[in-house]
Motif scaffolding. Structure first.
Motif, PDB file in Angstrom:
ATOM      1  N   GLY A 116     -70.611 -24.808  17.785  1.00  0.00           N
ATOM      2  CA  GLY A 116     -69.635 -25.045  18.847  1.00  0.00           C
ATOM      3  C   GLY A 116     -68.220 -25.082  18.295  1.00  0.00           C
ATOM      4  N   ASP A 117     -68.112 -25.171  16.975  1.00  0.00           N
ATOM      5  CA  ASP A 117     -66.813 -25.367  16.355  1.00  0.00           C
ATOM      6  C   ASP A 117     -65.867 -24.193  16.616  1.00  0.00           C
ATOM      7  N   ASP A 118     -66.407 -22.977  16.541  1.00  0.00           N
ATOM      8  CA  ASP A 118     -65.568 -21.789  16.760  1.00  0.00           C
ATOM      9  C   ASP A 118     -65.051 -21.753  18.198  1.00  0.00           C
ATOM     10  N   MET A 119     -65.955 -22.061  19.158  1.00  0.00           N
ATOM     11  CA  MET A 119     -65.534 -22.063  20.564  1.00  0.00           C
ATOM     12  C   MET A 119     -64.438 -23.117  20.777  1.00  0.00           C
ATOM     13  N   CYS A 120     -64.654 -24.273  20.160  1.00  0.00           N
ATOM     14  CA  CYS A 120     -63.724 -25.384  20.310  1.00  0.00           C
ATOM     15  C   CYS A 120     -62.339 -24.998  19.753  1.00  0.00           C
ATOM     16  N   LYS A 121     -62.365 -24.394  18.561  1.00  0.00           N
ATOM     17  CA  LYS A 121     -61.112 -23.967  17.913  1.00  0.00           C
ATOM     18  C   LYS A 121     -60.381 -22.958  18.806  1.00  0.00           C
ATOM     19  N   PHE A 122     -61.168 -22.003  19.324  1.00  0.00           N
ATOM     20  CA  PHE A 122     -60.598 -20.950  20.164  1.00  0.00           C
ATOM     21  C   PHE A 122     -59.991 -21.546  21.440  1.00  0.00           C
ATOM     22  N   MET A 123     -60.743 -22.461  22.095  1.00  0.00           N
ATOM     23  CA  MET A 123     -60.244 -23.015  23.350  1.00  0.00           C
ATOM     24  C   MET A 123     -59.065 -23.977  23.132  1.00  0.00           C
TER      25      MET A 123
END
Ligand code: BCO
Length: 320
Positions: free
Chosen positions: A145-152
């Motif tokens: 989920g870290d990549d999605m979180c960073k992106f958002m």
């Protein structure tokens, strides 16, 4: 010093940094003015060349695109200077898929380059705002989920920082990530049907789109804790009472028109003036006092004495 000179002798200075907002790698080469070895190649003196290796960022985009469904659509009206972003996935109550996160980033990019804009409305299709992360996407990215979180974080911060006055127009549900999105706008207008819930606790998670950080700034620490730790779904009265909402619209069908009328009342100036006001406010919020005053001066200088200012002053002949 001797060491540095010996480095200059054979090569320019080099450093590797990470751009904190995008996590991109930046490779910087600096050709110093006084580089001993560069004397024969003066055209490079004092130049800095930066290569942006956006492999991380584009990899995240590529991964998110693999989770399809719905769209996020942008409509720009050059006559009014008001743009509308619509979250569009009505079969899933406008849940936001991976692909829609990328769509949102593209809308924000386009608005960053829209020089004729004054205002923005963020809304959802078919009487619902957004039911949060698409649980299909969520299930598929449970291990990362870290990549999605960073992106958002990156996308919502850019949305918040647009030089446009932005309004989240909430009809129906704004839940989870959907509730987080409304905090990335300047104002929140809701209909009597609205239900807002930071329901993440029910899924045993915290916020992933930057919602807590912005909510603490908007309604304060204690109310944020109350809202997040209970996962309560707020009706209009409660949302207004805790200070999350600026206006409750009438209970009629023309929600978007009502939202536009409200926004235009808050975009009374020219395009330039409106954008200057928004940028001054952002500086006041984000910078320390001295830096903000400096920015305010710079922005003030950009409008003082311009054609519109001169025309407005000359209309005030009674006071001359
Ligand atoms: C970092 C961000 C993390 C998050 O966003 S966590 C929050 C995730 N969101 C949720 O848990 C909300 C789940 N949805 C709901 O609670 C309810 O659907 C909701 C929004 C209250 C609406 O209730 P109802 O009016 O009764 O409608 P319904 O439940 O029959 O839904 C209609 C169809 O939409 C679907 N749907 C709603 N929210 C969804 C979502 N987030 N992801 C994927 N699908 C979703 C729902 O499954 C249903 O589909 P179907 O018609 O049964 O095929």
């Amino acid at each position: 010093m001797m060491f540095r000179k010996s480095v200059y002798l054979f090569s320019p200075l080099m450093d590797l940094k990470i751009d904190r907002s995008t996590e991109d790698f930046l490779l910087r080469l600096y050709y110093p003015y006084d580089g001993v070895g560069l004397k024969r190649r003066p055209k490079y003196h004092g130049l800095t060349k930066t290569w942006q290796c956006s492999c991380t960022y584009s990899k995240i985009i590529e991964q998110l695109r693999q989770h399809p469904g719905g769209s996020v659509d942008l409509l720009k009206d050059n006559n009014t200077g008001i743009a509308t972003i619509t979250i569009n996935n009505p079969e899933k109550k406008n849940a936001i898929s991976g692909k829609m996160m990328v769509d949102l980033e593209e809308c924000v990019s386009e608005l960053e380059n829209w020089v004729d804009g004054k205002g923005l409305i963020l809304t959802g299709k078919d009487k619902t705002f957004c039911s949060g992360g698409d649980l299909g996407t969520v299930r598929n990215i449970l291990s990362n989920g870290d990549d999605m979180c960073k992106f958002m974080h990156h996308v919502t911060t850019r949305l918040y920082n647009l030089p446009l006055i932005s309004v989240a127009l909430v009809d129906g549900y704004a839940l989870g990530g959907g509730a987080e999105l409304i905090t990335a706008c300047d104002f929140r207008l809701i209909t009597p049907r609205a239900k807002i819930g930071f329901i993440h606790v029910k899924l045993n998670i915290g916020t992933g789109f930057g919602g807590t950080t912005r909510l603490v700034q908007q309604i304060g620490r204690i109310k944020t804790l109350q809202v997040l730790s209970s996962g309560m779904v707020m009706n209009t009265d409660l949302a207004k009472k805790i200070g999350l909402v600026d206006e409750i619209l009438d209970n009629n069908e023309n929600t978007l028109e009502q939202g536009k009328t409200w926004l235009l009342e808050h975009c009374k100036g020219s395009v330039t003036t409106t954008r200057v006001i928004k940028q001054m406010v952002l500086a006041g919020e984000k910078l320390d006092t001295d830096a903000s005053l400096l920015e305010e001066r710079k922005l003030f200088k950009s409008v003082w004495g311009n054609k519109l200012h001169a025309a407005a002053v000359s209309k005030k002949s009674k006071h001359s």
